[in-house]
Design a protein around this motif. Structure first.
Motif, PDB file in Angstrom:
ATOM      1  N   LEU A   1       0.811  -1.218   0.000  1.00 18.56           N
ATOM      2  CA  LEU A   1       0.000   0.000   0.000  1.00 18.56           C
ATOM      3  C   LEU A   1       0.845   1.268   0.000  1.00 18.56           C
ATOM      4  N   ARG A   2       2.017   1.219   0.624  1.00 15.82           N
ATOM      5  CA  ARG A   2       2.891   2.397   0.613  1.00 15.82           C
ATOM      6  C   ARG A   2       3.404   2.675  -0.802  1.00 15.82           C
ATOM      7  N   MET A   3       3.803   1.625  -1.495  1.00 15.98           N
ATOM      8  CA  MET A   3       4.315   1.804  -2.847  1.00 15.98           C
ATOM      9  C   MET A   3       3.217   2.255  -3.801  1.00 15.98           C
ATOM     10  N   VAL A   4       2.004   1.776  -3.579  1.00 13.29           N
ATOM     11  CA  VAL A   4       0.876   2.191  -4.415  1.00 13.29           C
ATOM     12  C   VAL A   4       0.628   3.689  -4.272  1.00 13.29           C
ATOM     13  N   ARG A   5       0.675   4.181  -3.044  1.00 15.87           N
ATOM     14  CA  ARG A   5       0.463   5.617  -2.852  1.00 15.87           C
ATOM     15  C   ARG A   5       1.566   6.431  -3.512  1.00 15.87           C
ATOM     16  N   TYR A   6       2.783   5.921  -3.470  1.00 15.34           N
ATOM     17  CA  TYR A   6       3.916   6.635  -4.057  1.00 15.34           C
ATOM     18  C   TYR A   6       3.833   6.673  -5.576  1.00 15.34           C
ATOM     19  N   LEU A   7       3.370   5.596  -6.191  1.00 14.13           N
ATOM     20  CA  LEU A   7       3.451   5.458  -7.646  1.00 14.13           C
ATOM     21  C   LEU A   7       2.178   5.873  -8.373  1.00 14.13           C
ATOM     22  N   CYS A   8       1.014   5.691  -7.744  1.00 10.99           N
ATOM     23  CA  CYS A   8      -0.258   5.787  -8.462  1.00 10.99           C
ATOM     24  C   CYS A   8      -0.948   7.126  -8.234  1.00 10.99           C
ATOM     25  N   GLN A   9      -1.618   7.594  -9.277  1.00 16.07           N
ATOM     26  CA  GLN A   9      -2.419   8.816  -9.156  1.00 16.07           C
ATOM     27  C   GLN A   9      -3.800   8.521  -8.572  1.00 16.07           C
ATOM     28  N   ARG A  10      -4.377   7.380  -8.928  1.00 17.13           N
ATOM     29  CA  ARG A  10      -5.660   6.965  -8.378  1.00 17.13           C
ATOM     30  C   ARG A  10      -5.558   5.519  -7.914  1.00 17.13           C
ATOM     31  N   VAL A  11      -6.457   5.139  -6.997  1.00 19.41           N
ATOM     32  CA  VAL A  11      -6.412   3.801  -6.414  1.00 19.41           C
ATOM     33  C   VAL A  11      -7.824   3.231  -6.373  1.00 19.41           C
ATOM     34  N   ALA A  12      -7.948   1.963  -6.774  1.00 17.77           N
ATOM     35  CA  ALA A  12      -9.205   1.222  -6.656  1.00 17.77           C
ATOM     36  C   ALA A  12      -8.999   0.097  -5.648  1.00 17.77           C
TER      37      ALA A  12
END
Length: 309
Positions: free
Chosen positions: A222-233
């Motif tokens: 989840l940390r890497m997703v926040r760092y890399l992604c503009q939106r999250v599903a």
């Protein structure tokens, strides 16, 4: 979900995607149906990274394979630049694959142990550009290896001679060989060490800045997703329960499952960690059978209309 404005037309548009698998009864006849993914909708804009998160078995990889037509959906539509991929012939879909690629979780399983790295990376050129001269193909392969941070002289080596991070770089080199517009990255860093994870994620970002690639980034991190992604599903039991801009979702999660999922990320402050876990334990459990459609609770922030038990 309402349609995107004309100036933000999605590169990939997924509507009401479902994937079901038939189950056979113990005597060999037809049984019930396992609904791995049910009624999933989302858009990915040009140059955007959409993160797809959820626990194991929630259907993340199933969605990744469905949108690339490696495992076509049972229902719903997957439109790439307005073209319904399910309606394409085998020949048309083969041509489309030059623009739609996938990076798998296990890089060693994705590599052919009997092929040299040079032959593996060159294969897209042999399939999609059969008229390319051998010398030109060799130059392209060496350039791709250099672009992902590998020595071009490695082209004659075989997969067992590389580390996990190097193998993943090789898979990425092949995925970008034909300059695709869209890549599904199915947990590309899950099997790598932390330091190597950062290198691979930075590589994906650099390639996006350079080539304008859009990603569907599937991950448990989840940390890497926040760092890399503009939106999250957020995916739960095969359904999207929350979809929002990354900062909005992490700072103001609305669905109970999203809050519980984020509470699993450790915080280095023990006092804050205990308070956060205590608050998460008081959240009312949600009934997965009562998940409804997405409702916009704030601009760009969609939450499943779920009845709580």
């Amino acid at each position: 979900m309402r349609p995107e404005p004309a100036d933000r037309y999605p590169l990939l548009s997924v509507r009401n995607l479902s994937k079901h698998y038939p189950l056979r009864s113990w005597w060999g006849g037809k049984g019930s149906v396992f609904r791995a993914v049910q009624d999933v909708s989302f858009d990915i804009r040009p140059g955007e990274t959409l993160g797809l998160v959820g626990e194991s078995g929630s259907g993340k990889s199933t969605i990744g394979r469905a949108v690339t037509m490696l495992n076509p959906p049972s229902a719903g539509t997957v439109a790439f630049e307005g073209t319904d991929l399910a309606k394409l012939s085998a020949w048309e879909m083969r041509r489309m694959r030059a623009r739609i690629q996938m990076v798998f979780q296990d890089p060693y399983a994705a590599l052919n142990p009997r092929m040299s790295i040079g032959d593996y990376v060159a294969e897209p050129f042999r399939l999609h550009r059969p008229g390319m001269a051998r010398a030109e193909r060799r130059d392209e392969v060496e350039g791709l290896l250099a672009r992902v941070g590998l020595d071009p002289r490695f082209a004659r080596r075989y997969p067992h001679q590389f580390s996990g991070g190097q193998r993943q770089r090789i898979c990425i080199a092949r995925a970008i060989a034909l300059k695709p517009s869209f890549i599904v990255a199915d947990e590309p860093i899950a099997a790598l060490d932390v330091s190597i994870q950062a290198q691979v994620v930075n590589l994906l970002q650099d390639l996006q800045d350079e080539l304008g690639i859009s990603y569907l980034f599937i991950s448990h991190d989840l940390r890497m997703v926040r760092y890399l992604c503009q939106r999250v599903a957020v995916l739960w039991h095969g359904r999207v329960v929350e979809l929002a801009e990354a900062d909005a979702l992490y700072e103001d999660p609305r669905h109970p499952y999203t809050r519980r999922l984020l509470s699993a990320v450790p915080v280095p402050n023990p006092v804050e960690e205990r308070a956060r876990l205590r608050a998460a334990s008081l959240l009312p459990p949600a009934d997965p059978d009562a998940i409804g459609g997405l409702v916009e609770v704030a601009p760009g922030h969609w939450v499943a209309d779920t009845r709580y038990s």
